[in-house]
Design an enzyme around this catalytic site. Structure first.
Site, PDB file in Angstrom:
ATOM      1  N   GLY A   8       0.857  -1.191   0.000  1.00  0.00           N
ATOM      2  CA  GLY A   8       0.000   0.000   0.000  1.00  0.00           C
ATOM      3  C   GLY A   8       0.885   1.229   0.000  1.00  0.00           C
ATOM      4  O   GLY A   8       1.566   1.501   0.992  1.00  0.00           O
ATOM      5  N   ALA A  11       0.046   7.610   1.670  1.00  0.00           N
ATOM      6  CA  ALA A  11       0.887   8.511   2.461  1.00  0.00           C
ATOM      7  C   ALA A  11       1.599   7.755   3.587  1.00  0.00           C
ATOM      8  O   ALA A  11       2.820   7.887   3.765  1.00  0.00           O
ATOM      9  CB  ALA A  11       0.022   9.627   3.039  1.00  0.00           C
ATOM     10  N   ALA A 136       1.945  11.040   8.488  1.00  0.00           N
ATOM     11  CA  ALA A 136       2.854  10.509   7.471  1.00  0.00           C
ATOM     12  C   ALA A 136       3.953  11.517   7.131  1.00  0.00           C
ATOM     13  O   ALA A 136       5.138  11.163   7.051  1.00  0.00           O
ATOM     14  CB  ALA A 136       2.051  10.143   6.226  1.00  0.00           C
ATOM     15  N   LYS A 187     -10.498   7.071  17.959  1.00  0.00           N
ATOM     16  CA  LYS A 187     -10.056   8.478  18.054  1.00  0.00           C
ATOM     17  C   LYS A 187     -10.386   9.236  16.770  1.00  0.00           C
ATOM     18  O   LYS A 187     -10.545  10.456  16.793  1.00  0.00           O
ATOM     19  CB  LYS A 187      -8.573   8.562  18.425  1.00  0.00           C
ATOM     20  CG  LYS A 187      -7.580   7.955  17.428  1.00  0.00           C
ATOM     21  CD  LYS A 187      -7.152   8.883  16.319  1.00  0.00           C
ATOM     22  CE  LYS A 187      -6.324   8.187  15.274  1.00  0.00           C
ATOM     23  NZ  LYS A 187      -5.982   9.018  14.105  1.00  0.00           N
ATOM     24  N   THR A 244      -4.748  13.881  16.826  1.00  0.00           N
ATOM     25  CA  THR A 244      -5.721  13.936  15.729  1.00  0.00           C
ATOM     26  C   THR A 244      -6.785  15.005  15.962  1.00  0.00           C
ATOM     27  O   THR A 244      -7.312  15.565  15.005  1.00  0.00           O
ATOM     28  CB  THR A 244      -6.351  12.533  15.539  1.00  0.00           C
ATOM     29  OG1 THR A 244      -5.322  11.560  15.602  1.00  0.00           O
ATOM     30  CG2 THR A 244      -7.033  12.404  14.206  1.00  0.00           C
ATOM     31  N   SER A 250      -4.542  16.468  10.341  1.00  0.00           N
ATOM     32  CA  SER A 250      -5.387  15.271  10.388  1.00  0.00           C
ATOM     33  C   SER A 250      -6.519  15.377   9.375  1.00  0.00           C
ATOM     34  O   SER A 250      -7.251  16.371   9.353  1.00  0.00           O
ATOM     35  CB  SER A 250      -5.983  15.089  11.790  1.00  0.00           C
ATOM     36  OG  SER A 250      -7.147  14.272  11.710  1.00  0.00           O
TER      37      SER A 250
HETATM   38  N1  LIG Z   1      -1.589   9.243   6.674  1.00  0.00           N
HETATM   39  C1  LIG Z   1      -1.256   9.161   7.956  1.00  0.00           C
HETATM   40  O1  LIG Z   1      -0.704  10.122   8.527  1.00  0.00           O
HETATM   41  C2  LIG Z   1      -1.510   7.891   8.721  1.00  0.00           C
HETATM   42  C3  LIG Z   1      -0.858   7.711   9.936  1.00  0.00           C
HETATM   43  C4  LIG Z   1      -1.097   6.552  10.656  1.00  0.00           C
HETATM   44  C5  LIG Z   1      -1.953   5.577  10.162  1.00  0.00           C
HETATM   45  N2  LIG Z   1      -2.563   5.781   8.974  1.00  0.00           N
HETATM   46  C6  LIG Z   1      -3.472   4.731   8.525  1.00  0.00           C
HETATM   47  O2  LIG Z   1      -2.927   4.092   7.378  1.00  0.00           O
HETATM   48  C7  LIG Z   1      -3.997   3.604   6.560  1.00  0.00           C
HETATM   49  C8  LIG Z   1      -3.725   4.079   5.137  1.00  0.00           C
HETATM   50  O3  LIG Z   1      -3.782   5.488   5.153  1.00  0.00           O
HETATM   51  P1  LIG Z   1      -2.973   6.412   4.146  1.00  0.00           P
HETATM   52  O4  LIG Z   1      -2.791   7.717   4.818  1.00  0.00           O
HETATM   53  O5  LIG Z   1      -1.756   5.756   3.631  1.00  0.00           O
HETATM   54  O6  LIG Z   1      -4.067   6.561   2.995  1.00  0.00           O
HETATM   55  P2  LIG Z   1      -3.871   7.084   1.522  1.00  0.00           P
HETATM   56  O7  LIG Z   1      -5.209   7.502   1.063  1.00  0.00           O
HETATM   57  O8  LIG Z   1      -2.774   8.074   1.460  1.00  0.00           O
HETATM   58  O9  LIG Z   1      -3.403   5.806   0.721  1.00  0.00           O
HETATM   59  C9  LIG Z   1      -4.104   4.627   0.625  1.00  0.00           C
HETATM   60  C10 LIG Z   1      -3.384   3.787  -0.397  1.00  0.00           C
HETATM   61  O10 LIG Z   1      -3.983   2.512  -0.449  1.00  0.00           O
HETATM   62  C11 LIG Z   1      -4.136   2.152  -1.810  1.00  0.00           C
HETATM   63  N3  LIG Z   1      -5.262   1.237  -1.905  1.00  0.00           N
HETATM   64  C12 LIG Z   1      -6.562   1.497  -1.708  1.00  0.00           C
HETATM   65  N4  LIG Z   1      -7.287   0.384  -1.865  1.00  0.00           N
HETATM   66  C13 LIG Z   1      -6.412  -0.600  -2.168  1.00  0.00           C
HETATM   67  C14 LIG Z   1      -6.547  -1.973  -2.460  1.00  0.00           C
HETATM   68  N5  LIG Z   1      -7.724  -2.583  -2.451  1.00  0.00           N
HETATM   69  N6  LIG Z   1      -5.430  -2.675  -2.747  1.00  0.00           N
HETATM   70  C15 LIG Z   1      -4.234  -2.079  -2.742  1.00  0.00           C
HETATM   71  N7  LIG Z   1      -4.030  -0.783  -2.467  1.00  0.00           N
HETATM   72  C16 LIG Z   1      -5.116  -0.061  -2.188  1.00  0.00           C
HETATM   73  C17 LIG Z   1      -4.382   3.452  -2.541  1.00  0.00           C
HETATM   74  O11 LIG Z   1      -4.062   3.329  -3.909  1.00  0.00           O
HETATM   75  C18 LIG Z   1      -3.436   4.383  -1.800  1.00  0.00           C
HETATM   76  O12 LIG Z   1      -2.152   4.335  -2.361  1.00  0.00           O
HETATM   77  C19 LIG Z   1      -5.287   4.166   7.162  1.00  0.00           C
HETATM   78  O13 LIG Z   1      -5.959   3.171   7.877  1.00  0.00           O
HETATM   79  C20 LIG Z   1      -4.815   5.278   8.074  1.00  0.00           C
HETATM   80  O14 LIG Z   1      -5.663   5.494   9.181  1.00  0.00           O
HETATM   81  C21 LIG Z   1      -2.356   6.894   8.236  1.00  0.00           C
HETATM   82  O1  LIG Z   2      -4.957  12.128   8.881  1.00  0.00           O
HETATM   83  P1  LIG Z   2      -5.686  11.223   9.836  1.00  0.00           P
HETATM   84  O2  LIG Z   2      -6.833  11.916  10.488  1.00  0.00           O
HETATM   85  O3  LIG Z   2      -6.046   9.920   9.201  1.00  0.00           O
HETATM   86  O4  LIG Z   2      -4.684  10.923  11.044  1.00  0.00           O
HETATM   87  C1  LIG Z   2      -3.449  10.368  10.778  1.00  0.00           C
HETATM   88  C2  LIG Z   2      -2.945   9.570  11.946  1.00  0.00           C
HETATM   89  O5  LIG Z   2      -3.865   8.581  12.332  1.00  0.00           O
HETATM   90  C3  LIG Z   2      -2.548  10.403  13.125  1.00  0.00           C
HETATM   91  O6  LIG Z   2      -1.886   9.591  14.067  1.00  0.00           O
END
Ligand SMILES: NC(=O)c1ccc[n+]([C@@H]2O[C@H](COP(=O)([O-])OP(=O)(O)OC[C@H]3O[C@@H](n4cnc5c(N)ncnc54)[C@H](O)[C@@H]3O)[C@@H](O)[C@H]2O)c1
Ligand SMILES: O=P(O)(O)OC[C@H](O)CO
Length: 322
Positions: A8, A11, A136, A187, A244, A250
């Site tokens: 995946g 971000a 991220a 959260k 958050t 966020s």
């Molecule tokens: N962005 C942050 O700061 C952050 C921090 C901690 C945790 N998270 C968690 O990480 C998870 C992902 O968030 P993100 O920020 O990377 O989201 P994002 O929207 O930036 O990216 C999601 C990625 O997943 C891919 N994707 C979607 N469906 C898919 C599938 N079926 N198969 C393969 N790839 C697929 C998309 O193409 C995309 O590249 C979430 O659950 C989020 O809560 C995010």
């Molecule tokens: O951008 P959000 O709201 O998905 O938050 C990102 C992370 O979960 C923060 O820890």
């Protein structure tokens, strides 16, 4: 291919891959889109999700899932509502591996967290969860944070704690994955509530009250499901709640903020709290657990009530002991 792969390339997956590879480990970042993976590999950045954050030399981007799954430890960083389908479709490749969920949410279909989803769909895997306060962009910039790595099995958790610690991510271990996953999921719903309050001009005091009473309902549900109280008070619960609910970085808080201001919403942005609010509102009803803030967020998201009606309804609930 190295020992660690991140599946995946959003971000968060990209940020983790950068931080891990910056330690010199060989890390593979898998993107489902072949062209996107090629461009990332050639340009040494993920311009779509994390522009300007350079890939360390030991990071390889690929769309070849078979190759990416040669690694022994696979970090799953797809959105929560995609996790079950992704694991089910690719079961053959990811079974017998160590799977670390990086998702924060509750699955709408099963009303369960990421660890349970992994255990259901890939029963032959060793599973763990990584969660805690972490934007991220901060991780990719090398800014410091502390996260929780949780699993059911001490040996797995110990191994992962050492393997996944980086120069800017300090990992604490936990044997309460349920507490960790529910803290991280719940959260997000409270962050939407805080964004709604700030966006609608209800003020900082309202936000503090929502965070505190939100934390109370996070604990009520998680403890009822079997989590430990200390876990909710830790990085993946209270720690991430604070981050958050107080930052426009966020997406959950910003989503609420935009709705509160009546601004336009970008439907392509991942806002985990929206589906999670629905799943949790339903779950709390069936378990008869009082979660007024989560229920109210769901009603606002469904456009059943306005924000001022929501505030009025929360303020006029029967008076009770704290
Ligand atoms: N962005 C942050 O700061 C952050 C921090 C901690 C945790 N998270 C968690 O990480 C998870 C992902 O968030 P993100 O920020 O990377 O989201 P994002 O929207 O930036 O990216 C999601 C990625 O997943 C891919 N994707 C979607 N469906 C898919 C599938 N079926 N198969 C393969 N790839 C697929 C998309 O193409 C995309 O590249 C979430 O659950 C989020 O809560 C995010
Ligand atoms: O951008 P959000 O709201 O998905 O938050 C990102 C992370 O979960 C923060 O820890």
């Amino acid at each position: 291919m190295g020992e660690i792969s991140v599946l995946g390339a959003g971000a968060f997956g990209t940020a983790l891959a950068i931080s891990l590879a910056a330690t010199g480990r060989d890390v593979t970042l898998w993107a489902r889109d072949a062209e996107a993976a090629q461009v990332m590999q050639a340009n040494r950045e993920n311009a779509r999700r994390l522009p300007g954050k350079a890939f360390p030399t030991s990071l390889t981007a690929t769309s070849d899932l078979t190759k990416a799954c040669e690694g022994r430890v696979l970090l799953l960083a797809v959105p929560m509502q995609q996790l079950a389908g992704f694991c089910d479709t690719n079961k053959r490749l990811i079974q017998h591996k160590t799977l670390v969920s990086c998702c924060k949410g509750v699955d709408l279909t099963s009303e369960r967290g990421p660890l349970a989803v992994l255990e259901d769909t890939v029963p032959d895997a060793d599973v763990a969860i990584l969660s805690g306060p972490s934007f991220a962009v901060d991780i990719a910039d090398g800014l410091p944070t502390a996260l929780t790595l949780a699993g059911r099995d001490q040996a797995t958790v110990d191994h992962l704690q050492t393997l996944l610690t980086t120069a800017n991510i300090r990992l604490y271990s936990s044997l309460d994955p349920l507490g960790v996953e529910f803290g991280g999921a719940l959260k997000n719903v409270i962050a939407i509530a805080c964004g709604l309050a700030i966006g609608a001009g209800l003020g900082e005091s309202a936000r503090a009250a929502l965070m505190t009473r939100g934390f109370a309902e996070m604990q009520r549900l998680a403890l009822r499901l079997g989590a430990e109280r200390d876990t909710l008070a830790g990085l993946s619960g209270f720690g991430d709640l604070v981050l958050t609910c107080t930052s426009e970085k966020s997406r959950n808080f910003s989503h609420g903020l935009k709705l509160g201001r009546g601004a336009k919403i970008d439907p392509t942005v991942t806002v985990e709290g929206v589906a999670t609010a629905k799943a949790v509102a339903h779950l709390s009803r069936s378990l008869e657990i009082d979660m007024p803030i989560t229920t109210t967020v769901t009603q606002i998201l469904n456009r059943d009530i306005s924000i001022s009606e929501a505030a009025e309804s929360l303020l006029s609930r029967p008076l009770k002991r704290e």
